[in-house]
Design a protein around this motif. Structure first.
Motif, mmCIF file in Angstrom:
data_model
loop_
_atom_site.group_PDB
_atom_site.id
_atom_site.type_symbol
_atom_site.label_atom_id
_atom_site.label_comp_id
_atom_site.label_asym_id
_atom_site.label_seq_id
_atom_site.Cartn_x
_atom_site.Cartn_y
_atom_site.Cartn_z
ATOM 1 N N GLY A 23 0.802 -1.223 0.000
ATOM 2 C CA GLY A 23 0.000 0.000 0.000
ATOM 3 C C GLY A 23 0.829 1.265 0.000
ATOM 4 N N PHE A 24 2.134 1.128 0.244
ATOM 5 C CA PHE A 24 3.016 2.297 0.247
ATOM 6 C C PHE A 24 3.099 2.862 -1.168
ATOM 7 C CE2 PHE A 24 6.944 4.643 0.161
ATOM 8 C CZ PHE A 24 7.018 5.228 1.421
ATOM 9 N N GLN A 25 2.984 4.170 -1.292
ATOM 10 C CA GLN A 25 3.025 4.847 -2.586
ATOM 11 C C GLN A 25 4.349 5.581 -2.728
ATOM 12 O OE1 GLN A 25 -0.579 7.041 -3.457
ATOM 13 N NE2 GLN A 25 0.650 8.711 -4.264
ATOM 14 N N ALA A 26 4.991 5.454 -3.899
ATOM 15 C CA ALA A 26 6.262 6.116 -4.165
ATOM 16 C C ALA A 26 6.235 6.727 -5.556
ATOM 17 C CB ALA A 26 7.413 5.111 -4.056
ATOM 18 N N SER A 27 7.004 7.771 -5.762
ATOM 19 C CA SER A 27 7.110 8.403 -7.080
ATOM 20 C C SER A 27 7.969 7.530 -7.981
ATOM 21 C CB SER A 27 7.767 9.777 -6.968
ATOM 22 O OG SER A 27 6.960 10.635 -6.209
ATOM 23 N N LEU A 28 7.509 7.332 -9.212
ATOM 24 C CA LEU A 28 8.258 6.532 -10.181
ATOM 25 C C LEU A 28 9.229 7.429 -10.915
ATOM 26 C CD1 LEU A 28 8.616 3.787 -11.648
ATOM 27 C CD2 LEU A 28 6.839 4.564 -13.244
ATOM 28 N N GLU A 29 10.503 7.066 -10.889
ATOM 29 C CA GLU A 29 11.545 7.830 -11.580
ATOM 30 C C GLU A 29 11.860 7.213 -12.941
ATOM 31 O OE1 GLU A 29 12.299 10.637 -10.299
ATOM 32 O OE2 GLU A 29 11.448 10.269 -8.311
#
Length: 183
Positions: free
Chosen positions: A139-145
């Motif tokens: 469920g953790f959301q991260a920015s995609l690089e």
């Protein structure tokens, strides 16, 4: 080593969007030379991933304000898959297979991903043997690089605002199409 827990997820979900951009070619996935993607009326490929521009986005049963609201997304930056288009409306799907229509003004070409399945180590290199920077809960959301192959580079925000840039295995996240290259 930091362990990011679900109750700290809220700090990550409210990442500031400094340069909010509308859904655009910049946010569209690159097409592989072997297969040309299906294109919608906008000329952009279908399906494709974008993110929610606001912390309150109405999901409607049809493409227009006359259709009832079926669901309200409350998570800015959430990755959403566009599966169809009609005029200024986008038919979208979330990671739980909830499907409905959203106005294009509520979408951004920025990309993010969500950890699925199990807790994943955020690696400092794209390898199972690389060092661990943090553990990211489902469920953790991260920015995609970027996502050049089997590993995707992401930026995760820690509980005190620290930024961790590292690598997650593609099969452990939702927000990237199978075989898609993100640069």
């Amino acid at each position: 080593m930091l362990r990011l827990l679900p109750f700290l997820l809220l700090a990550v979900l409210s990442l500031p969007v400094s340069a909010v951009q509308a859904e655009s070619e910049e946010g569209a996935p690159e097409a592989s030379a072997a297969e040309e993607p299906r294109r919608g009326p906008s000329g952009l490929p279908l399906p494709r991933f974008v993110t929610l521009r606001s912390s309150e986005v109405n999901l409607r049963t049809g493409p227009g304000v006359r259709y009832p609201i079926d669901w309200v997304f409350q998570r800015e930056g959430l990755p959403i898959q566009i599966i169809d288009e009609f005029e200024a409306w986008r038919r979208v799907r979330d990671r739980d297979d909830t499907v409905g229509w959203v106005h294009q003004s509520m979408l951004s070409g920025r990309r993010s991903v969500i950890v699925i399945g199990k807790t994943l180590p955020l690696r400092d290199d794209p390898s199972q043997s690389a060092g661990t920077l943090a553990y990211l809960e489902p469920g953790f959301q991260a920015s995609l690089e970027s996502c050049p192959a089997l590993w995707c580079e992401v930026t995760a925000l820690g509980p005190q605002g620290q930024r961790y840039r590292g690598w997650l295995p593609r099969q452990g996240i939702w927000g990237v199409l199978e075989g898609e290259t993100v640069e």
